[in-house]
Design an enzyme around this catalytic site. Structure first.
Site, short mmCIF file in Angstrom:
data_model
loop_
_atom_site.label_atom_id
_atom_site.label_comp_id
_atom_site.label_asym_id
_atom_site.label_seq_id
_atom_site.Cartn_x
_atom_site.Cartn_y
_atom_site.Cartn_z
N ASP A 126 0.81 -0.84 -0.17
CA ASP A 126 -0.03 0.03 0.21
C ASP A 126 1.09 1.76 0.16
O ASP A 126 0.62 2.07 0.96
CB ASP A 126 -0.85 -0.14 0.59
N LYS B 69 -6.82 -5.14 -2.79
CA LYS B 69 -7.83 -5.33 -1.59
C LYS B 69 -8.91 -4.38 -1.45
O LYS B 69 -8.74 -3.36 -1.32
CB LYS B 69 -6.58 -6.20 0.09
N CYS C 6 -2.08 -2.81 7.82
CA CYS C 6 -2.14 -3.24 6.65
C CYS C 6 -0.79 -4.41 6.54
O CYS C 6 -0.87 -5.79 6.43
CB CYS C 6 -2.77 -3.33 5.17
#
Length: 236
Positions: free
Chosen positions: A19, A134, A179
């Protein structure tokens, strides 16, 4: 503790860059000093990992984690969310995981599909990386690059790594306490030897609890990217 890379080879190792997106670096949900992970991650990406993955939070505009989608709620409030019934119906009988409600932080709108915020940040050398997305389902939060906490949505990453005969996974990126942690814990759960590189990670909170949680779960912590960059094992 000395870096132990026993049984680690380029051919059986993967890096997962979590990310490193505009909204998490300089946008609506920017993590402090997140831009500082770009340089060490780029250096690590030059190592000959057999598999190189970059993940993206990739939310629809009406995602359940956005505060604006909950009347009367403010950003960073918490609610309890439950698994969407339409996904529970399709669950396999072998899956015995609990379907109880989970606490959910309500975030500012971030990483919306097909917006500037969802893109990889300028300067990240992401060309050629395999992209795993995701958080694409409206009703499910998914911090892990593998699957959501109920196991109702699966990114295919576990099978991808197993099909490539990967044994070792190195995790870096944003955010360490969400995450990155969830991805590392799932990697360990699925039998991969899992490393997280501390100076290539930034977290939302400063309390450091995520590092304790990962260590207790058997995730191996490498303090600096330089340790890996100077190891003969992965510089072959």
């Amino acid at each position: 503790m000395p870096l132990d890379l026993a049984n680690v080879e380029p051919s059986n190792s993967a890096i997962i860059v979590v990310d490193v997106q505009n909204d998490f670096v300089s946008g609506s949900l920017a993590v402090r000093d997140a831009e500082q992970v770009i340089s060490p991650i780029n250096a690590l990406l030059k190592l000959p990992f057999a598999v190189k993955i970059a993940t993206q939070d990739y939310h629809p505009a009406n995602h359940i984690s956005f505060a604006r989608n909950h009347e009367g709620k403010k950003e960073f409030d918490q609610i309890v969310i439950f698994p969407p019934a339409e996904l529970v119906v399709g669950r396999t009988l072998e899956d015995e995981r609990s379907l109880e409600g989970l606490e959910q932080v309500l975030w500012p709108v971030h990483c919306v599909q097909d917006t500037f915020g969802v893109a990889f940040v300028d300067g990240l050398e992401h060309e050629g990386l395999e992209v795993v997305r995701k958080g694409c389902d409206v009703g499910i939060e998914c911090y892990s690059a593998f699957e959501d906490p109920w196991g109702l949505t699966n990114t295919g990453l576990k099978d991808k790594l197993r099909n490539k005969e990967i044994s070792n996974v190195f995790v870096v990126g944003i955010a360490g306490d969400y995450c990155v942690k969830s991805t590392a814990l799932d990697a360990k759960k699925y039998g991969f030897r899992t490393f997280v590189i501390r100076d290539a990670v930034r977290s939302v909170s400063d309390n450091g609890i995520e590092w304790i949680e990962m260590d207790k779960a058997g995730v191996e912590i490498i303090d600096t990217a330089e340790e890996l960059l100077t190891s003969r094992v992965l510089s072959q």
